[in-house]
Design a protein around this motif. Sequence first.
Motif, mmCIF file in Angstrom:
data_model
loop_
_atom_site.group_PDB
_atom_site.id
_atom_site.type_symbol
_atom_site.label_atom_id
_atom_site.label_comp_id
_atom_site.label_asym_id
_atom_site.label_seq_id
_atom_site.Cartn_x
_atom_site.Cartn_y
_atom_site.Cartn_z
ATOM 1 N N GLU A 246 -27.350 -44.417 75.666
ATOM 2 C CA GLU A 246 -27.225 -43.022 76.082
ATOM 3 C C GLU A 246 -26.606 -42.832 77.462
ATOM 4 O O GLU A 246 -27.091 -42.036 78.245
ATOM 5 N N HIS A 275 -30.583 -39.783 68.441
ATOM 6 C CA HIS A 275 -31.428 -40.439 69.451
ATOM 7 C C HIS A 275 -30.728 -40.458 70.821
ATOM 8 O O HIS A 275 -31.297 -40.030 71.832
ATOM 9 N N GLU A 276 -29.484 -40.923 70.851
ATOM 10 C CA GLU A 276 -28.759 -41.005 72.136
ATOM 11 C C GLU A 276 -28.472 -39.601 72.671
ATOM 12 O O GLU A 276 -28.462 -39.380 73.882
ATOM 13 N N HIS A 279 -31.529 -38.303 74.382
ATOM 14 C CA HIS A 279 -31.646 -38.940 75.704
ATOM 15 C C HIS A 279 -30.842 -38.205 76.787
ATOM 16 O O HIS A 279 -31.122 -38.374 77.971
ATOM 17 N N GLU A 298 -37.980 -43.111 75.595
ATOM 18 C CA GLU A 298 -37.854 -43.587 74.206
ATOM 19 C C GLU A 298 -38.718 -42.808 73.212
ATOM 20 O O GLU A 298 -38.283 -42.541 72.093
ATOM 21 N N ALA A 301 -36.859 -39.491 72.751
ATOM 22 C CA ALA A 301 -35.604 -39.619 71.996
ATOM 23 C C ALA A 301 -35.904 -39.867 70.518
ATOM 24 O O ALA A 301 -35.243 -39.323 69.630
ATOM 25 N N TYR A 352 -41.367 -46.437 71.380
ATOM 26 C CA TYR A 352 -40.593 -45.552 70.496
ATOM 27 C C TYR A 352 -41.486 -44.834 69.492
ATOM 28 O O TYR A 352 -41.473 -43.616 69.380
HETATM 29 ZN ZN LIG Z 1 -33.382 -44.877 73.309
#
Ligand SMILES: [Zn+2]
Length: 644
Positions: A246, A275-276, A279, A298, A301, A352
């Motif tokens: 990211e 996800h990125e 971020h 994490e 994200a 995560y």
């Molecule tokens: Zn990540």
Amino acid sequence: MDFKTAKATLYIDLENKEILGDIEYSFDVLKETDSIKIDAPNAKFDYLRLNDAEYLLDLPNMPKFVGKIGGANLKPSKNNILSFKYKVKPNKAFYFLEKEESHQVWTQGQGKYTSNWLPSFDDMNEKIEFDLSIIVDNKYKVISNGKLTRVEKSKGYNRWYYNMNKPMSSYLVALAIGKYDKKVEYSKSGVPLEMYYYPEDSLKFEPTYRYTKQMFDFLEEEIGVPYPWQNYKMVPVKDFLYAGMENTSLNIYSDAFVVDSIAFVDKNFVNINAHELAHQWFGDLVTATSGTHHWLQEGFATYYALLAEKDIFGEDYYYWRLYEYAQELKAQDEAGQSTYLLDPKSSSTTFYKKGCWVLHMLRERIGDTAFKKGVKKYLKKHQFKNVNTDDFITEIEKASSEDLSGFVNKWLVSSELHYNDLKKRFFAHKAIVKTKNGIKIDSTASRSYYPINCEGHEQICKVFLLDSNDSFRNAKIVEQLSEEHISKSTFFTKDIKTRQAIAQTLTDIPSELKTDYESLLNDKSYITIEIALFNLWRNFPEDRAKYLNQTKTIIGFNDKNVRILWLTLALITEDYEPDNKSKYFKELTGYTSAQYGFEVRQNAFQYLDQIQACNNSCKDNLKQATTHHNWRFKQFAKSLFGKK
Ligand SMILES: [Zn+2]
């Protein structure tokens, strides 16, 4: 000392794999001091200027460069300028690669330190506005953080000027260089979404970037804070270390996620992209002060990516993924490896997946409105700065008027998983119920997932499967049934994922199912085709040539999964195209060379090893692979090399 801006000019020497740089930092001195510290472990400096004075450098040979400016007493003052030139041959964080007879370059700052190629700050609490200008051979495109303001041309070279207008931590500074084309779409709010691809992959563009705009619009709306950077760029690279990274306004990701529409079914960029993108707020706009608060990056994200996917794939998908995350956490717990969320040494499963669960539970507890209000306040208050867990909890408590100390102790501070609480609250277990008309899923309770356990209930599962169109559960059921229960022709009429589960489960093919099983070779799934080809080839030797002819032109994923299996089978099938055997062998061996991505090479090495055909050129390539920068591939190559 407060660093404000960095203007860097970098000449990237692709032939010598070297960087020549010229940087100007501006900073305020807050307290009198006699030294300035910048991290630069391997750089060689040959010039340094502080404000108007030039200084001789006397740098101790230390692993981390600490530049002492002889006798310069820095009094509290504003807008000081420190500039220097340097040269570096980076051995990590900056990678020079070859791809089909051209160069490719990319960086990875997190976990590796940007200071390996750009003298900067390993401490993520130091946020600076970085403006990079990059000079490189004009055959290549350059992509970096922020907005491209101009490209200057000079004999054989281009200079690319990128401009940021907000600060970021050094680990988020990045660049990618290579042969790329791009297409640009605009979000609802007008942010350019720049999607890069290799020129030869124009047909893969649409499936690779499918849903990008929808996810961007969704996240901006859901988070409630406008996207903080000038644009969002996505660039695939070869042999990447992770799935994606990211970097501020620049998602660099593994080209294994570049897919055509058939590959999309089994593997795609959607989750990594979301996800990125998430971020860009959680990690880039607000950055954890230390590893203790890593879940603020994490966990968030992972959670927001799942919300974006829920918007596309629906609620069933969302709850099913949460259920899977819980199973991963449970497995970790049962292995005695549970860690607590605020432990900086936690596993990524904890950061995560547990982080994601914590946010899901928190929202269920305080409701959508309070949750969104708290998150928005948290981001606004700490934007372009660093955060810890208290900063977040404080805003959520204010927004919800709830005392969350019990919640924090149970889910963030304790290493105990409390799986039974999750199970009781979120997973119902009487998934299949008998009704007058047969059997159906009990969906009286919502907002949870219903796992189906077929153990001891094979008959019920079979009956359910016969008239169910629920592709998530059908595939899960097939995975649990034994071969004898699957031996039913009607199951083949189900959707593509259920058929894939059949291909995976049914490895000994009864002759009455031969025709049905052969139809799997026509499925639009590279996983199904790979498995079906192998199983058919093994079960029906008399038809091997027929199966090989039918699948001759299929390549598969970017790791060439179908092609490499095909070549291997073609080589070991007696009497199959004897005149072409040496050509096929050459092609298969060729895939072990560094011209190809490590995923292709790994497949080729594995099959060549299995048929005991790794010749000298294959062995040379394997030896070379034992020094690869990707540690997983390196480990693989080392263990295979050890066998030889
Ligand atoms: Zn990540």
